[in-house]
Enzyme design. Structure first.
Site, PDB file in Angstrom:
ATOM      1  CB  CYS A 161      43.653  36.870  35.270  1.00  0.00           C
ATOM      2  SG  CYS A 161      42.192  37.646  34.913  1.00  0.00           S
ATOM      3  CG  HIS A 162      40.107  34.391  32.827  1.00  0.00           C
ATOM      4  ND1 HIS A 162      40.025  35.710  33.174  1.00  0.00           N
ATOM      5  CD2 HIS A 162      38.865  33.893  32.781  1.00  0.00           C
ATOM      6  CE1 HIS A 162      38.911  36.263  33.232  1.00  0.00           C
ATOM      7  NE2 HIS A 162      37.938  35.279  33.018  1.00  0.00           N
ATOM      8  N   GLY A 163      44.331  32.490  33.714  1.00  0.00           N
ATOM      9  CA  GLY A 163      45.515  31.570  33.269  1.00  0.00           C
ATOM     10  C   GLY A 163      45.212  30.150  33.960  1.00  0.00           C
TER      11      GLY A 163
END
Length: 189
Positions: A111-113
């Protein structure tokens, strides 16, 4: 079924992580007998979210200030909007992330990781995926971005969103089972 007995994995999070992106990899790793520590700059517990709503709190096992990449075989960075936004400006989080890459250990981000990976300067020449709205950030950090459910590149596992968690968790376990990946070219899964 891969067994990760004796393998240790750090899941790096701050408040605001996407709950399923921590809990599902945690469950998959433990089902495969890996030892897992939730590592965080926060004390006590970290706050999860289910999209924009508060979810569960998860206990912190190791303070980020006390964490050492040498004690782990792999690193997982869940997404959510707030979690990686905090971690990508935390110098200790960036340093430990770089240490995993320098040692050729598997790293997984969803995801945004991958924002954390961009700020750690470890994406040059790597093929990755993520939630589409950070694509440009990853490309600006030197990555080639593709729209796939899961991408594996030299032990780096990336996925887009919670719907990709089954593929993400399967590749995460596989890469940890394989071990170090220094200099080994991997293809897109």
């Amino acid at each position: 079924m891969s067994h990760l007995t004796g393998k240790r994995v750090a899941i790096l999070v701050a408040d605001g992580f996407e709950q399923s992106e921590l809990l599902e990899p945690l469950r998959a790793l433990r089902e495969h007998e890996a030892g897992v520590d939730v590592v965080s700059p926060e004390n006590g517990k970290v706050q999860g979210f289910e999209h924009f709503d508060k979810g569960e709190q998860v206990p912190v096992d190791v303070q980020l200030a006390d964490a050492d990449a040498a004690n782990y075989d792999a690193l997982v960075i869940p997404g959510g909007l707030f979690n990686p936004d905090k971690l990508r400006v935390d110098e200790k989080a960036l340093a430990i992330t770089r240490a995993f890459f320098e040692a050729g250990k598997p790293v997984a981000a969803i995801c945004h990781g991958p924002w954390v990976l961009a700020n750690a300067d470890v994406l040059e020449g790597r093929t990755v995926t993520s939630v589409p709205n950070i694509r440009r950030d990853l490309e600006n950090a030197g990555a080639k971005w593709v729209d796939e459910d899961v991408v594996v590149d030299q032990g780096l596992v990336t996925s887009r969103t919670p719907k990709d968690l089954p593929a993400f968790c399967a590749k995460l376990v596989e890469e940890i089972d394989e071990g170090r990946h220094r200099g080994q070219q991997r293809s897109v899964a």
